[in-house]
Design a protein around this motif. Sequence first.
Motif, short mmCIF file in Angstrom:
data_model
loop_
_atom_site.label_atom_id
_atom_site.label_comp_id
_atom_site.label_asym_id
_atom_site.label_seq_id
_atom_site.Cartn_x
_atom_site.Cartn_y
_atom_site.Cartn_z
N VAL A 299 -1.15 6.42 -17.32
CA VAL A 299 -1.90 6.88 -18.49
C VAL A 299 -0.95 7.57 -19.47
CG1 VAL A 299 -3.65 8.52 -19.29
CG2 VAL A 299 -4.10 7.09 -17.28
N ALA A 300 -0.12 8.47 -18.94
CA ALA A 300 0.82 9.21 -19.79
C ALA A 300 1.89 8.29 -20.38
CB ALA A 300 1.47 10.33 -18.99
N GLU A 301 2.45 7.42 -19.56
CA GLU A 301 3.54 6.55 -20.02
C GLU A 301 3.09 5.60 -21.13
OE1 GLU A 301 6.21 6.19 -15.91
OE2 GLU A 301 4.95 4.51 -16.55
N GLN A 302 1.86 5.13 -21.05
CA GLN A 302 1.41 4.13 -22.01
C GLN A 302 0.60 4.72 -23.16
OE1 GLN A 302 0.15 0.28 -20.65
NE2 GLN A 302 0.91 0.64 -18.58
N ASN B 125 0.80 -1.22 0.00
CA ASN B 125 0.00 0.00 0.00
C ASN B 125 0.85 1.28 0.00
OD1 ASN B 125 -2.37 1.45 -0.09
ND2 ASN B 125 -2.97 1.03 2.04
N PRO B 126 1.77 1.42 -0.96
CA PRO B 126 2.56 2.65 -1.04
C PRO B 126 1.70 3.79 -1.58
CG PRO B 126 3.01 1.26 -2.93
CD PRO B 126 2.11 0.45 -2.03
N THR B 127 2.20 5.00 -1.48
CA THR B 127 1.42 6.15 -1.96
C THR B 127 1.23 6.13 -3.47
OG1 THR B 127 3.44 7.48 -2.03
CG2 THR B 127 2.10 7.63 -0.03
N ASP B 128 2.07 5.39 -4.20
CA ASP B 128 1.88 5.27 -5.65
C ASP B 128 1.15 3.97 -6.01
OD1 ASP B 128 3.87 3.42 -5.13
OD2 ASP B 128 5.09 3.97 -6.86
N ARG B 129 0.37 3.47 -5.06
CA ARG B 129 -0.41 2.24 -5.27
C ARG B 129 -1.21 2.28 -6.57
NH1 ARG B 129 -4.25 2.96 -1.20
NH2 ARG B 129 -5.38 4.14 -2.78
N CYS B 130 -1.86 3.41 -6.85
CA CYS B 130 -2.69 3.51 -8.05
C CYS B 130 -1.87 3.42 -9.33
CB CYS B 130 -3.49 4.81 -8.03
SG CYS B 130 -4.81 4.82 -6.78
N TYR B 131 -0.63 3.88 -9.27
CA TYR B 131 0.23 3.74 -10.45
C TYR B 131 0.49 2.26 -10.73
CZ TYR B 131 4.41 3.45 -13.30
OH TYR B 131 5.30 3.10 -14.29
N LEU B 132 0.81 1.50 -9.68
CA LEU B 132 1.08 0.07 -9.85
C LEU B 132 -0.14 -0.64 -10.45
CD1 LEU B 132 2.87 -0.66 -6.44
CD2 LEU B 132 3.93 -0.24 -8.67
N CYS B 133 -1.31 -0.26 -9.96
CA CYS B 133 -2.56 -0.86 -10.43
C CYS B 133 -2.82 -0.51 -11.89
CB CYS B 133 -3.72 -0.37 -9.56
SG CYS B 133 -5.36 -0.74 -10.23
N LYS B 134 -2.79 0.78 -12.21
CA LYS B 134 -3.11 1.22 -13.57
C LYS B 134 -2.07 0.74 -14.58
CE LYS B 134 -6.80 3.60 -12.52
NZ LYS B 134 -8.15 3.11 -12.91
N ASN B 135 -0.82 0.69 -14.18
CA ASN B 135 0.23 0.22 -15.07
C ASN B 135 -0.04 -1.23 -15.50
OD1 ASN B 135 2.82 0.75 -16.37
ND2 ASN B 135 3.66 -0.76 -14.96
N GLU B 136 -0.40 -2.06 -14.53
CA GLU B 136 -0.73 -3.45 -14.81
C GLU B 136 -1.99 -3.54 -15.66
OE1 GLU B 136 -0.68 -7.81 -14.07
OE2 GLU B 136 0.81 -6.21 -14.07
N LEU B 137 -3.00 -2.77 -15.29
CA LEU B 137 -4.28 -2.82 -15.99
C LEU B 137 -4.14 -2.45 -17.46
CD1 LEU B 137 -7.39 -2.95 -16.12
CD2 LEU B 137 -7.42 -0.57 -15.34
N PHE B 138 -3.46 -1.36 -17.74
CA PHE B 138 -3.38 -0.90 -19.13
C PHE B 138 -2.53 -1.83 -19.99
CE2 PHE B 138 -4.29 3.47 -17.26
CZ PHE B 138 -5.63 3.41 -17.59
N HIS B 139 -1.53 -2.47 -19.40
CA HIS B 139 -0.77 -3.48 -20.14
C HIS B 139 -1.70 -4.62 -20.57
CE1 HIS B 139 3.35 -2.18 -20.29
NE2 HIS B 139 3.40 -1.94 -18.98
#
Length: 272
Positions: free
Chosen positions: A140-143, A93-107
């Motif tokens: 979102v931006a990276e992908q 549960n790091p503060t960038d938790r949503c990044y980890l989630c969205k990165n996996e999801l969009f892949h």
Amino acid sequence: MDSVLQQKREILLRYLQGLGSVAVAFSGGVDSSFLLRSACDALGVSHVLAVTARSATYPERELREAVALAKAFGVQHEVIRSEELDVAGFENNPTDRCYLCKNELFHKIRAVADRHGVAEIAEGSNLDDIGDFRPGMKAVAEQGIHSPLRAAKLAKAEIRALSRELGLPTWDKPSFACLSSRIPYGEKITREKLRAIDEAEQLLLDMGFRQVRVRHHGDIARIELPPAEMPRMLESWNAARVNAAFRRLGFTYVALDLGGYRTGSMNAVLGK
């Protein structure tokens, strides 16, 4: 329809037409439902794919509603598994938790889109999201994921108004965020906690409360409700029912947050 809203709607449709074909990250919430309907209007259902991710952080009630709505739109819909708890570091549960989630999801959505020959991917963040703490926007931006609602400068209230004009059942649907957002940063995310939160919120929804959050603070459940709904919670029979049910779910103490419901309340500790 208000002329400003009409203009923004036309900008949105032109943006979507320019994509050619699109896979929409579809949760069944207000924003993604409006985006999916708009994509279907702009491109035709044969050029649109709805993709919904199933996981422990996404309640079954939300999945059922998403499936029903995609069927009503007549759009092809794929439900995939994107289990955040399997992503390295997410459970901490790091503060960038949503990044980890969205990165996996969009892949994963990208793989589905490629399989269907769909050119682009779009997600439903809106203009209001720009001012909030949203680490998922980095993914979102990276992908290269498209954010058509933000491109059309549509805010949440405008999306609700346009959804109502279109007759979408989601126009007044309460806001929802993944169940992980109920757990303070740094506190471990587990299936057991997510299950307790889900069941606790479902109880409140079944009792007729519309906009609810149950924040998980160890043995304390902190309930957030809009101020107008608080008096009914404090009625003795409702309070007793909720207290007993939450204790069965493993909470020792049950508290009503006098600050009321607000999005991102767990972000209040950031920067302190």
